[in-house]
Design a protein around this motif. Sequence first.
Motif, PDB file in Angstrom:
ATOM      1  N   SER A   1       0.767  -1.167   0.001  1.00 52.90           N
ATOM      2  CA  SER A   1       0.020   0.083  -0.026  1.00 52.90           C
ATOM      3  C   SER A   1       0.904   1.247  -0.070  1.00 52.90           C
ATOM      4  O   SER A   1       2.097   1.105   0.320  1.00 52.90           O
ATOM      5  CB  SER A   1      -0.688   0.070   1.287  1.00 52.90           C
ATOM      6  OG  SER A   1      -0.076   0.105   2.271  1.00 52.90           O
ATOM      7  N   MET A   2       0.286   2.274  -0.342  1.00 54.72           N
ATOM      8  CA  MET A   2       0.962   3.645  -0.218  1.00 54.72           C
ATOM      9  C   MET A   2       1.240   3.924   1.246  1.00 54.72           C
ATOM     10  O   MET A   2       2.320   4.426   1.450  1.00 54.72           O
ATOM     11  CB  MET A   2       0.071   4.759  -0.797  1.00 54.72           C
ATOM     12  CG  MET A   2       0.757   6.197  -0.815  1.00 54.72           C
ATOM     13  SD  MET A   2       2.132   6.361  -1.965  1.00 54.72           S
ATOM     14  CE  MET A   2       1.647   5.989  -3.644  1.00 54.72           C
ATOM     15  N   GLY A   3       0.482   3.520   2.266  1.00 54.24           N
ATOM     16  CA  GLY A   3       1.014   3.667   3.488  1.00 54.24           C
ATOM     17  C   GLY A   3       2.271   3.039   3.932  1.00 54.24           C
ATOM     18  O   GLY A   3       3.035   3.655   4.465  1.00 54.24           O
ATOM     19  N   GLU A   4       2.426   1.868   3.323  1.00 58.64           N
ATOM     20  CA  GLU A   4       3.669   0.911   3.776  1.00 58.64           C
ATOM     21  C   GLU A   4       4.982   1.612   2.968  1.00 58.64           C
ATOM     22  O   GLU A   4       5.926   1.793   3.578  1.00 58.64           O
ATOM     23  CB  GLU A   4       3.691  -0.235   3.148  1.00 58.64           C
ATOM     24  CG  GLU A   4       2.537  -1.264   4.134  1.00 58.64           C
ATOM     25  CD  GLU A   4       2.654  -2.605   3.522  1.00 58.64           C
ATOM     26  OE1 GLU A   4       3.786  -3.172   2.905  1.00 58.64           O
ATOM     27  OE2 GLU A   4       1.901  -3.478   3.867  1.00 58.64           O
ATOM     28  N   LEU A   5       4.674   2.322   1.773  1.00 61.74           N
ATOM     29  CA  LEU A   5       5.521   2.981   1.137  1.00 61.74           C
ATOM     30  C   LEU A   5       6.148   4.158   1.917  1.00 61.74           C
ATOM     31  O   LEU A   5       7.299   4.553   2.257  1.00 61.74           O
ATOM     32  CB  LEU A   5       5.288   3.425  -0.132  1.00 61.74           C
ATOM     33  CG  LEU A   5       6.394   4.227  -0.928  1.00 61.74           C
ATOM     34  CD1 LEU A   5       7.668   3.675  -1.373  1.00 61.74           C
ATOM     35  CD2 LEU A   5       5.660   4.782  -2.342  1.00 61.74           C
ATOM     36  N   LYS A   6       4.968   5.020   2.445  1.00 54.50           N
ATOM     37  CA  LYS A   6       5.415   6.173   3.039  1.00 54.50           C
ATOM     38  C   LYS A   6       6.168   5.883   4.418  1.00 54.50           C
ATOM     39  O   LYS A   6       7.034   6.406   4.908  1.00 54.50           O
ATOM     40  CB  LYS A   6       3.948   6.823   3.596  1.00 54.50           C
ATOM     41  CG  LYS A   6       3.548   7.768   2.380  1.00 54.50           C
ATOM     42  CD  LYS A   6       2.232   8.122   2.773  1.00 54.50           C
ATOM     43  CE  LYS A   6       1.443   8.880   1.690  1.00 54.50           C
ATOM     44  NZ  LYS A   6       0.171   9.567   1.924  1.00 54.50           N
TER      45      LYS A   6
END
Length: 77
Positions: free
Chosen positions: A38-43
């Motif tokens: 997810s984008m959250g994991e990337l962030k």
Amino acid sequence: MLIELRLLRIPPYNPELNPCEQVWQYIKNRFKNQRFESMGELKKWLHTTVVSMSSQTIKSITSNHHYKNAFIETFQK
């Protein structure tokens, strides 16, 4: 106390002379071949990577003989 400020000209379109570009390249090299669900994991990964960079790491990434030479040349005049 008198402080003298001298600006060093950095030629345009030379990312190898831009410290920000050097740090970004360092981060991108650690990013390669990774997958995030997810984008959250990337962030989260990006935040952890940036926060964990020590000042010594940043100094080693951004040190550049071009800056040193320009600095020495400027003050020998």
